[in-house]
Design an enzyme around this catalytic site. Sequence first.
Site, short mmCIF file in Angstrom:
data_model
loop_
_atom_site.label_atom_id
_atom_site.label_comp_id
_atom_site.label_asym_id
_atom_site.label_seq_id
_atom_site.Cartn_x
_atom_site.Cartn_y
_atom_site.Cartn_z
N HIS A 308 105.44 93.68 74.84
CA HIS A 308 105.25 94.75 73.87
C HIS A 308 103.80 94.72 73.41
CE1 HIS A 308 105.74 97.22 70.24
NE2 HIS A 308 106.87 97.65 70.78
N ASP A 366 113.58 98.14 74.61
CA ASP A 366 113.78 99.23 75.57
C ASP A 366 114.59 98.78 76.78
OD1 ASP A 366 112.18 101.15 74.12
OD2 ASP A 366 110.44 100.00 74.75
#
Length: 431
Positions: A308, A366
């Site tokens: 991320h 995600d």
Amino acid sequence: MAESTKTATLSFEGKTVDLPIRTPTAGPDVVDISKLYAQGGVFTHDPGYTSTSSCESKITFIDGDKGELLHRGYPIDQLAQKSHYLEVCYLLLYGDLPTAAELEDFESRVTNHTMVHEQMHNFFRGFRRDAHPMATLVGVVGAMSAFYHDSTDISDPWQREVASIRMIAKVPTIAAMAYKYSIGQPFVYPRNDIDYAANFLRMCFAVPAEDYEVDPIMARAMDRIFTLHADHEQNASTSTVRLASSSGANPFACIAAGIACLWGPAHGGANQACLEMLREIGTPDRIPEFIARAKDKDDPFRLMGFGHRVYKNFDPRAKVMKQSADEVLDLMGIHDNPTLQVAKELERIALEDEYFVDKKLYPNVDFYSGIILDAMGFPTSMFTPIFAVSRTVGWVSQWKEMISDPAMKIGRPRQLYTGHTRRDYVDVENR
């Protein structure tokens, strides 16, 4: 915040400028450069604003090194495990967890605003029958000011409150309508006797020809997806909402701008990209091939759903999302699904592979959310609209905070101009 007593000194070309250093309640100190141009005649250059604080906020804090996400001081894992989405909405909007009476009142206000103006049904019919739900969502939310013009005066605190409740309540209905329209099914009206997440699932999957009961596990998983995506500090779409609102634009236009920004694959489309990657890999035996490509600096391929930009450690939302994924997949009886098998094996390899461990490329939120939404029966075209439903409260909270900030001014970023200097016009016959 108390006035700063610390300063940073910038020296250049014989000039010296003292810049105040502000200390937040959490996170690194911030050098206040707001007077830099006035005092020193120079700007700073920071593409992507990755080292620039654009506002003062009390809503959400992220510590990327620790892998920590706090909403008004409360850790996201505690909220996801013990709370539910509308309670988190209240927390983000008003600053504290509600009492039982306050929560009941808030849930009632949201529930009783979930229906949309009946004339909006006609508005939907202006889109092509195969319009992407995200395109429809951007257009319809932007048009809400035409249907709810009695809550567009941003100088009126009551109208700001009404607009906030309306968006939190109606965006799920609009998203579900966009989905129904895209697949040619009739719209399903919301109901006041079921909770927020269950209502959304029903509006997406029910049909008039038969009864539809929402499974509690599915509703809980949907609620967690909403909760885990509710706000995420000053990301691209939130910054877009703030920039749009700095001009005094009405709240519906500002949220529509945020939705448009979220549509980008580098932002809200990440879970869709992750699921498409898993399908591209196809079978577990092909994983080593794609792992090798991910490690190859000359190969543009990259593994989606890992690492991320902000979190340099484990994404704190991922652990909770993984638990929900396991629950939903067990409920659906999905164990031999090829995409799921690829996901589980890829997750196992990434958590053990030295390359991924060294770079701290852990599965992020995600990676799991796409698997859950796919198992629920949502097409990938609905992944980003669902993200928009989740993030609406974050955008609204940030918008409300900015509007009430006495230091607010219209956003006006500067630039490092590298084009031509002055040139005189040459008549066409002489060029």
